[in-house]
Design a protein around this motif. Structure first.
Motif, PDB file in Angstrom:
ATOM      1  N   LYS A  29      44.512  56.831  18.145  1.00  0.00           N
ATOM      2  CA  LYS A  29      45.152  55.997  17.144  1.00  0.00           C
ATOM      3  C   LYS A  29      46.195  56.804  16.355  1.00  0.00           C
ATOM      4  O   LYS A  29      47.262  56.301  16.036  1.00  0.00           O
ATOM      5  CB  LYS A  29      44.082  55.455  16.203  1.00  0.00           C
ATOM      6  CG  LYS A  29      44.482  54.291  15.399  1.00  0.00           C
ATOM      7  CD  LYS A  29      43.277  53.787  14.616  1.00  0.00           C
ATOM      8  CE  LYS A  29      43.493  52.386  14.149  1.00  0.00           C
ATOM      9  NZ  LYS A  29      42.348  51.867  13.420  1.00  0.00           N
ATOM     10  N   ASN A  30      45.869  58.058  16.050  1.00  0.00           N
ATOM     11  CA  ASN A  30      46.804  58.911  15.311  1.00  0.00           C
ATOM     12  C   ASN A  30      48.038  59.226  16.138  1.00  0.00           C
ATOM     13  O   ASN A  30      49.140  59.341  15.594  1.00  0.00           O
ATOM     14  CB  ASN A  30      46.120  60.199  14.864  1.00  0.00           C
ATOM     15  CG  ASN A  30      45.112  59.936  13.763  1.00  0.00           C
ATOM     16  OD1 ASN A  30      45.219  58.965  13.039  1.00  0.00           O
ATOM     17  ND2 ASN A  30      44.128  60.802  13.659  1.00  0.00           N
TER      18      ASN A  30
ATOM     19  N   ILE B 172      49.401  57.256  18.397  1.00  0.00           N
ATOM     20  CA  ILE B 172      50.241  56.051  18.406  1.00  0.00           C
ATOM     21  C   ILE B 172      50.995  55.929  17.087  1.00  0.00           C
ATOM     22  O   ILE B 172      52.191  55.625  17.070  1.00  0.00           O
ATOM     23  CB  ILE B 172      49.378  54.804  18.692  1.00  0.00           C
ATOM     24  CG1 ILE B 172      48.839  54.856  20.115  1.00  0.00           C
ATOM     25  CG2 ILE B 172      50.165  53.524  18.459  1.00  0.00           C
ATOM     26  CD1 ILE B 172      47.832  53.792  20.435  1.00  0.00           C
ATOM     27  N   LYS B 173      50.292  56.187  15.983  1.00  0.00           N
ATOM     28  CA  LYS B 173      50.951  56.132  14.677  1.00  0.00           C
ATOM     29  C   LYS B 173      52.075  57.156  14.598  1.00  0.00           C
ATOM     30  O   LYS B 173      53.158  56.854  14.091  1.00  0.00           O
ATOM     31  CB  LYS B 173      49.931  56.387  13.566  1.00  0.00           C
ATOM     32  CG  LYS B 173      49.038  55.206  13.282  1.00  0.00           C
ATOM     33  CD  LYS B 173      47.921  55.543  12.341  1.00  0.00           C
ATOM     34  CE  LYS B 173      48.370  55.702  10.935  1.00  0.00           C
ATOM     35  NZ  LYS B 173      47.238  55.885   9.995  1.00  0.00           N
TER      36      LYS B 173
END
Length: 161
Positions: free
Chosen positions: A2-3, A5-6
């Motif tokens: 998730k990090n 992608i962010k």
């Protein structure tokens, strides 16, 4: 994951915003009409990238630039870009993630007591307790000497021997 992608989205947004600025400044170097067209393109593209906060940034920039009778269009376009890019960055990478973040509620670990209550009580065998013998040093011996006096006398006799 998730990090990552962010981080990728952040880099992509910042790169596209900087490309808009560089292309607008590059086109603005030719003539005044090309500079006017480049400014319009910069404004439109930054509006799309930073919508709806970019409009608020443009309003703030226009209120800042409106009283001044500025001749240099390039500085005005850069100011609009800075305000819109700052507003868009705050919107997409500070405010929106905080709105959609999971709430962090202090639960005092009450869920753990619920799971412990569901587990049947099982007696855990414990090893028998054994006590160690503690060798105590008597505070005074038969002659009334303290442990320090005894230690000093024992070393003094060993040193003389």
């Amino acid at each position: 994951m998730k990090n990552r992608i962010k981080l990728c989205l952040q880099v992509a947004w910042l790169t596209s915003a900087f490309v808009v600025l560089v292309m607008g400044l590059n086109l603005c170097a030719a003539t005044d009409q090309a500079c006017f067209d480049a400014g319009d393109r910069m404004f439109l593209t930054m509006t799309v990238l930073s919508f709806p906060a970019g409009i608020l940034g443009a309003m703030v920039a226009s209120s800042y630039l409106w009283p001044l009778d500025s001749v240099d269009q390039l500085n005005d376009y850069v100011t609009f870009w800075l305000m819109m890019a700052g507003a868009g960055y705050l919107q997409w990478f500070v405010i929106i993630p905080r709105i959609f973040a999971k709430p962090k509620i202090t639960t005092l670990n009450l869920e753990a007591t619920k799971t412990l209550a569901k587990v049947p009580a099982v007696e855990i065998p414990r090893p028998p307790l054994t006590r160690k013998r503690i060798r105590r040093i008597p505070p005074y011996d038969k002659r009334g000497r303290t442990p320090l006096e005894r230690a000093m006398q024992s070393t003094s006799t060993n040193a003389s021997a």
